[in-house]
Design a protein around this motif. Sequence first.
Motif: not given
Length: 489
Positions: A24-27, A312-316, A377-379, A305-306
């Motif tokens: 659901l998060v991806i969607i 659109g990025f991977d927290p890990n 910034q996140i990227e 992480s949220k």
Amino acid sequence: MDEPLIKQGSNYKLQLRYKKEIFLVIISATIGAAVSPLFFKTPFKSNLTCSYKSSMINDNIKTMSFSKEHIFYNEIAISYLQQNRNQYFSKFTCTGDENDYGAWKERLCVFYNVCYNKDDNRFDYFRLPHSTPKPLFYDSSEGMLFQFGINGKPSPFVTLTVGGDTPWSPYITDETYPTKNFTKLKQIHSLIETRFAFDNIGHGLWEDFGSISYSMDRLNIKDRKLIIMHYNKIDNTSLFRTYYKYVIPALTENPIVQFETYVKSFKTNYVCFDTLVLGGQMHVFPKPEMKEYHGREIIYYNWRSKMIQYNGFDPNFVPKRHHITITNKSDSITNNSGAKRHRGIANLEEVEKFVRDTYPKISTEVIEWHTVEFNHQIEKLLNTTILITPCGGVSMIIPLLPHGAHAIVMDYYVTKSIHGYVYGESASMEGAFLNHIPHVRKQYYQIYGPQDYEFDYPEASDTREAASIIINMPRLQLLIDKAIEEMEF
């Protein structure tokens, strides 16, 4: 009676929950990315209320389908008193100090079946009809309390904002739960008031809006349909537009609403909430006021992480090559008119040249963060292995760094005792918060005296608020070398 919104289901099959949540998060992230420009153009004019009204069909509930595991776990519900199922009454549950009524600033609660009374501008709390009043609170010195207050005087029960500037408590009424001229909202709602979010992203991300995420985690609530009600006016600042586009959607699929406008949109005297989350606003910066307890780490990390996932990025994600990012704090809302800078790096050009010359095989970038959109910034942060930054709000990007990254963050020299630091110490301004971000290794660049800073304007005297750091290159190299060594394997 009007009963809009969603009839809530149970939280079942725990073993399937996490797989479904990831899906659901991806969607939702994909959908959010597609529609966010539409919201951004008109950030505070939502169709949320209109969608509620379209769900009202006479006295019936028009339900909307959504994932059942995004609500509370089931609670015990056994019919024993032969109570009229259409006769509601209020109740609540809290986490925090339940033996000291005066500890209201740290209390987090969920209230059930309370109604906002438009005529009296208050939240009404309804006892079970035809029943002897039962205690609401058990104070260690005052005994059992049957009102929201002590000695018959109303007192705050929770706060809607960090620091307690907006106390809240319901009004116990002798009337029964409304049976006419009321709207019953079945969706989970949260009522907050932001404190510094309009002009300080650090407080906005990690205290004001972060507290909503922390509260949901602490109460074990998962609901992507949460309605966040903003108690005070929503300021149309550039920061709020950033929150609206990149941050609030990480909490809920619904846009934030202004409380007064929201309740007025329902044409009934009472607006009743099946589930209302209140309180839980957490201090994360002032060391003496922050409650140290095990568990802050995971709620901070979950909120990080949220935000990363929604954008659109991977927290890990972990980078495969070194990249050093240096913060150029070239803008601040608190700049003095005669200031050269505000709480930045005084010898920034020298630092940049030293880093590039000393580590020629490592890519280096100097960034003015206020010029970069939040998702970018996140990227950039996720691709940073070593961040060199002044303290203050600009350093609140540190939790967005990848696992194992190092942050070299400037201290300040204490000339005025505050927040538990005394004169002559090297103070870590956000240390009380950053010390609970274990996935990033912090190297605190300490400040030992006047040789390590310069004031931002001539008449300044407070090093916390108006001094920039003069970085010593051998000391900086020591910290960078330590970071590189610890990331070697």
